[in-house]
Design a protein around this motif. Sequence first.
Motif, short mmCIF file in Angstrom:
data_model
loop_
_atom_site.label_atom_id
_atom_site.label_comp_id
_atom_site.label_asym_id
_atom_site.label_seq_id
_atom_site.Cartn_x
_atom_site.Cartn_y
_atom_site.Cartn_z
N CYS A 1 0.83 -1.22 0.00
CA CYS A 1 0.00 0.00 0.00
C CYS A 1 0.86 1.26 0.00
O CYS A 1 0.57 2.24 -0.70
CB CYS A 1 -0.93 -0.01 1.21
SG CYS A 1 -2.15 1.33 1.19
N THR B 1 0.84 4.27 -2.73
CA THR B 1 0.68 5.66 -2.30
C THR B 1 1.82 6.52 -2.85
O THR B 1 1.60 7.67 -3.27
CB THR B 1 0.64 5.75 -0.76
OG1 THR B 1 -0.44 4.94 -0.27
CG2 THR B 1 0.44 7.19 -0.31
N GLU C 1 1.07 7.30 -6.38
CA GLU C 1 0.01 8.32 -6.41
C GLU C 1 0.61 9.72 -6.26
O GLU C 1 0.29 10.63 -7.04
CB GLU C 1 -0.98 8.07 -5.25
CG GLU C 1 -2.00 7.00 -5.52
CD GLU C 1 -3.30 7.58 -6.07
OE1 GLU C 1 -3.22 8.54 -6.85
OE2 GLU C 1 -4.36 7.05 -5.71
N PHE D 1 -4.98 3.70 -3.17
CA PHE D 1 -4.62 3.16 -1.87
C PHE D 1 -5.84 2.72 -1.06
O PHE D 1 -5.70 2.23 0.06
CB PHE D 1 -3.83 4.20 -1.06
CG PHE D 1 -4.42 5.58 -1.14
CD1 PHE D 1 -5.52 5.92 -0.37
CD2 PHE D 1 -3.88 6.53 -1.98
CE1 PHE D 1 -6.08 7.18 -0.44
CE2 PHE D 1 -4.43 7.81 -2.05
CZ PHE D 1 -5.52 8.14 -1.28
#
Length: 346
Positions: free
Chosen positions: A229, A233, A236, A252
């Motif tokens: 995760c 992130t 992102e 996420f």
Amino acid sequence: MTGRVSNGAIRLLFKEWIVVHAKAEAAMDFLDELREARRDSRWDTEATGASLFSASHCGKSHIINKIYFSHRVLPELRKDGIFHESVSDGNVKKLQRKFLYVKVPEKPNLGDFGTNLLRALHDPFYQKRENVLDRIRRAEDIMNNPDSFTELLALDNFDQLSKKSDRETMKDASEVQDVVKTMIENGIPIVFTGLYSAHAALDNMQINNRVMELDIMPFRFVKDLEEFCKYVTGIELLMLDHGIFYEPSGLFEDSVIIRLYYASQGRIGVLSNIIRDAARLASTAKRPRIENIHLQKAVNDYSLKKGICEYNPFLISNDKKIEIDCRKRVAADEKFYGEKYMEHFH
């Protein structure tokens, strides 16, 4: 028709971006230990090594060739003032010899291996006609030169030395293995990277007791999900920082993470390619973020076509089924890699 960032630029950005995760940090810490030992050892002290063997697209080459140099070696070179500040990071990487990255030839033989070593060392006479063993010795002399001391040698695609296609190939691979073993015995630490089948080459060289196996296996569902995760992130944030999108895509979120995990089978390289392809689609459509339809198509065109997953998780709403299948994937990996994998990394 393209978005604010062209598809070509997005493809390049995803190749260059670095998102450090716990497995990469642990591997790099051990490589630092190998380099420190090399600096402090006597000239006749045998070296130790490390291996990063796993399925394809787990990020092993990216760690060695991109992350490790950028995060550990480059800052040292800059601090030491070895290169003028006007020299770009890319040129520093080309010119330095502290950390040497070499790919094992697809059809390995001693001559090509020696040539690759000398080329990586910027030897101007790497194409010189000479005895192949003299070529290897010359490479070792350069690596041991106090003015351009090589602290660590990375041999990528090491699984090429484990192929048994014919007798001649096996003979050539065995000769390269013997030379590599001698290099370790002569004090040069080596990190080996490649597919899991590369273990056969190390077994043949009888140096397993001198090579530490590092964990770069696929991220395991539940156990490594937090790191997985964090990686998503990080991607992102990079997409926002580089102006590809106006707002986060929500990759996420739990319902998306579980689908990304199944579609990538926990492999960082596959995960990055899925997000990259979805980003290209969303950018071309002038959307402010990646949407489910873009992830659906990215998985269809990449993961499904390559047989990485059995169905498209972005086309179904049953989270429980996906979770069960993620757990099955981990169990299958553990069975494939065997007890050594389970004992070493759990």
